[in-house]
Design a protein around this motif. Structure first.
Motif, PDB file in Angstrom:
ATOM      1  N   GLN A 207     -11.579 -25.673  72.581  1.00  0.00           N
ATOM      2  CA  GLN A 207     -11.257 -24.626  73.544  1.00  0.00           C
ATOM      3  C   GLN A 207     -10.315 -23.602  72.919  1.00  0.00           C
ATOM      4  O   GLN A 207     -10.521 -22.389  73.041  1.00  0.00           O
ATOM      5  CB  GLN A 207     -10.620 -25.274  74.776  1.00  0.00           C
ATOM      6  CG  GLN A 207     -10.348 -24.318  75.927  1.00  0.00           C
ATOM      7  CD  GLN A 207      -9.686 -25.051  77.077  1.00  0.00           C
ATOM      8  OE1 GLN A 207      -8.630 -25.652  76.913  1.00  0.00           O
ATOM      9  NE2 GLN A 207     -10.327 -25.031  78.243  1.00  0.00           N
TER      10      GLN A 207
ATOM     11  N   ALA B 116     -11.687 -31.678  72.763  1.00  0.00           N
ATOM     12  CA  ALA B 116     -12.037 -30.636  73.736  1.00  0.00           C
ATOM     13  C   ALA B 116     -10.985 -29.537  73.759  1.00  0.00           C
ATOM     14  O   ALA B 116     -11.318 -28.340  73.772  1.00  0.00           O
ATOM     15  CB  ALA B 116     -12.182 -31.256  75.130  1.00  0.00           C
TER      16      ALA B 116
ATOM     17  N   PRO C 109     -18.766 -23.997  74.849  1.00  0.00           N
ATOM     18  CA  PRO C 109     -19.194 -25.344  75.248  1.00  0.00           C
ATOM     19  C   PRO C 109     -20.661 -25.625  74.959  1.00  0.00           C
ATOM     20  O   PRO C 109     -21.037 -26.762  74.694  1.00  0.00           O
ATOM     21  CB  PRO C 109     -18.912 -25.369  76.751  1.00  0.00           C
ATOM     22  CG  PRO C 109     -17.869 -24.333  76.970  1.00  0.00           C
ATOM     23  CD  PRO C 109     -18.155 -23.256  75.960  1.00  0.00           C
TER      24      PRO C 109
ATOM     25  N   GLY D 161     -19.575 -27.999  70.678  1.00  0.00           N
ATOM     26  CA  GLY D 161     -19.366 -28.358  72.073  1.00  0.00           C
ATOM     27  C   GLY D 161     -20.378 -29.378  72.547  1.00  0.00           C
ATOM     28  O   GLY D 161     -20.052 -30.297  73.312  1.00  0.00           O
TER      29      GLY D 161
ATOM     30  N   TYR E  79     -13.257 -27.510  79.714  1.00  0.00           N
ATOM     31  CA  TYR E  79     -14.186 -27.365  78.578  1.00  0.00           C
ATOM     32  C   TYR E  79     -15.300 -28.412  78.646  1.00  0.00           C
ATOM     33  O   TYR E  79     -16.476 -28.103  78.412  1.00  0.00           O
ATOM     34  CB  TYR E  79     -13.429 -27.513  77.260  1.00  0.00           C
ATOM     35  CG  TYR E  79     -14.269 -27.174  76.053  1.00  0.00           C
ATOM     36  CD1 TYR E  79     -14.335 -25.876  75.574  1.00  0.00           C
ATOM     37  CD2 TYR E  79     -15.027 -28.157  75.407  1.00  0.00           C
ATOM     38  CE1 TYR E  79     -15.128 -25.550  74.480  1.00  0.00           C
ATOM     39  CE2 TYR E  79     -15.821 -27.844  74.322  1.00  0.00           C
ATOM     40  CZ  TYR E  79     -15.868 -26.544  73.858  1.00  0.00           C
ATOM     41  OH  TYR E  79     -16.658 -26.217  72.783  1.00  0.00           O
ATOM     42  N   ILE E  80     -14.942 -29.638  78.986  1.00  0.00           N
ATOM     43  CA  ILE E  80     -15.918 -30.734  78.957  1.00  0.00           C
ATOM     44  C   ILE E  80     -16.998 -30.556  80.019  1.00  0.00           C
ATOM     45  O   ILE E  80     -18.189 -30.813  79.761  1.00  0.00           O
ATOM     46  CB  ILE E  80     -15.202 -32.095  79.132  1.00  0.00           C
ATOM     47  CG1 ILE E  80     -14.328 -32.386  77.908  1.00  0.00           C
ATOM     48  CG2 ILE E  80     -16.207 -33.221  79.342  1.00  0.00           C
ATOM     49  CD1 ILE E  80     -13.428 -33.591  78.064  1.00  0.00           C
TER      50      ILE E  80
END
Length: 267
Positions: free
Chosen positions: A186, A182, A192, A197, A245-246
Motif C-alpha cells: 500500500q 499489505a 491491489p 497484490g 488493501y487486502i
C-alpha cells in the motif's frame, strides 16, 4: 567455647556448627553427604565430620540452587570445584545466571497473572476454558491473546481442534507477515489488482482457508475482529489500513479465478 569445639584443628568446624551457621539441620548435611553433594573435608580421630569455610561456600551454592528450584541431580551437575579464585568466580557467575533466569521466569509469570486478571474482570463471566486459552496464548507471546474473550465457544472449539502451540504460532506469524506485506505494498503504491497484490491475495486466502477449514461461519466471525469492543486503538488502525488493501485485492482475486469466497460463480 565448648570443650569439643576447642579440641578441633584450626580452620575446621563440626557438622553441628556448620548447620548452625547456615541455618540448616544436621540431618540435611548428613543427607547431602550420603547423596555425594557435600562431604566433610576431614574426620576427627573420634569419627566426627569436619567441615571448612570452603565447604560452607559450597553449601551456600547448594542451598542457593535448591531455592531456585533445581533438583539435587541438577545441582550435582552444576557444582564446580572451588580450588582457585577463578573457580569461585565461575561458580558465582553460574549462580548469578541462574538467579537472573529465575527472575525472568517469575517476571513473565507475574505479567501473565496480571494480564489474565484484567481479562477476567473484562469478561465478567467465569469461563475456565477461555482462561486456559488465554494462558496458552500468553505463553506463545501472542499479542492478540485478548481476542479470545470475544470468540464464542464454537469458534474456540474450532481453533482448539485445528491448532496446537506450534501450528498456532506459525499461523500467527503468517497472519502478521501478510498484514505487514499489505501495508508495505500500500505504501509503495502497488495496485491491489496488480501482480504483487494478487500474490498477496492468494496467500491471504490460502491462510484463511487453512484457518477456517472452509467453515463460512468461522469466516464470518473472523470478519468481525476489527469491530470488537475494547480493541486497542493502534490495533484497530492497523487492521483498518491492512484491510483497505487486502479487501480490494481479494475482490480482484475472486473475479480473476471466477469463484467467490463461498464457492459461488463470479462470472
Amino acid at each position: 567455647m565448648p570443650k569439643n569445639e576447642r579440641a578441633l584443628p584450626d580452620g575446621f568446624m563440626t557438622v553441628g556448627k556448620l548447620a548452625e551457621r547456615m541455618g540448616v539441620t544436621v540431618r540435611t548435611l548428613q543427607y547431602y553427604d550420603r547423596e555425594g553433594l557435600l562431604s566433610p573435608t576431614a574426620e576427627s580421630g573420634g569419627g566426627r565430620r569436619l567441615y571448612t569455610d570452603k565447604d560452607m561456600i559450597q553449601l551456600h551454592q547448594i542451598l542457593s540452587l535448591k531455592s531456585l528450584g533445581f533438583s539435587l541431580d541438577d545441582i550435582k551437575n552444576r557444582l564446580a570445584p572451588l580450588d582457585t579464585p577463578a573457580d569461585v568466580a565461575d561458580a558465582l557467575a553460574a549462580q548469578a545466571a541462574a538467579v537472573r533466569e529465575k527472575i525472568a521466569v517469575l517476571t513473565e509469570s507475574l505479567t501473565a497473572i496480571e494480564t489474565l486478571r484484567a481479562e477476567v474482570l473484562q469478561m465478567q463471566t467465569v469461563d475456565f476454558k477461555k482462561y486456559a486459552d488465554i494462558i496458552v496464548n500468553l505463553q506463545m507471546k501472542n499479542e492478540f491473546y485478548w481476542l479470545i474473550k470475544h470468540f464464542d465457544e464454537r469458534t474456540l472449539d474450532h481453533i482448539r481442534s485445528r491448532f496446537d502451540k506450534e501450528s498456532g504460532r506459525a499461523m500467527l506469524e503468517t497472519f502478521n507477515r501478510l498484514q505487514d506485506e499489505a501495508l508495505r505494498l500500500q505504501a509503495a503504491g502497488e495496485p491491489p489488482e496488480g501482480a504483487r497484490g494478487q500474490a498477496l491475495a492468494a496467500a491471504f486466502w490460502q491462510m484463511v482457508t487453512e484457518f477456517t477449514g472452509g467453515d463460512m461461519e468461522i469466516l464470518a466471525k473472523l470478519m468481525e475482529m476489527g469491530s470488537f469492543d475494547g480493541a486497542d486503538a493502534a490495533w484497530r488502525q492497523r487492521q483498518a489500513a491492512a484491510s483497505a488493501y487486502i479487501e480490494p485485492a481479494l475482490d480482484a482475486y475472486f473475479t480473476r479465478i471466477g469463484t467467490g469466497p463461498t464457492g459461488e460463480d463470479m462470472q
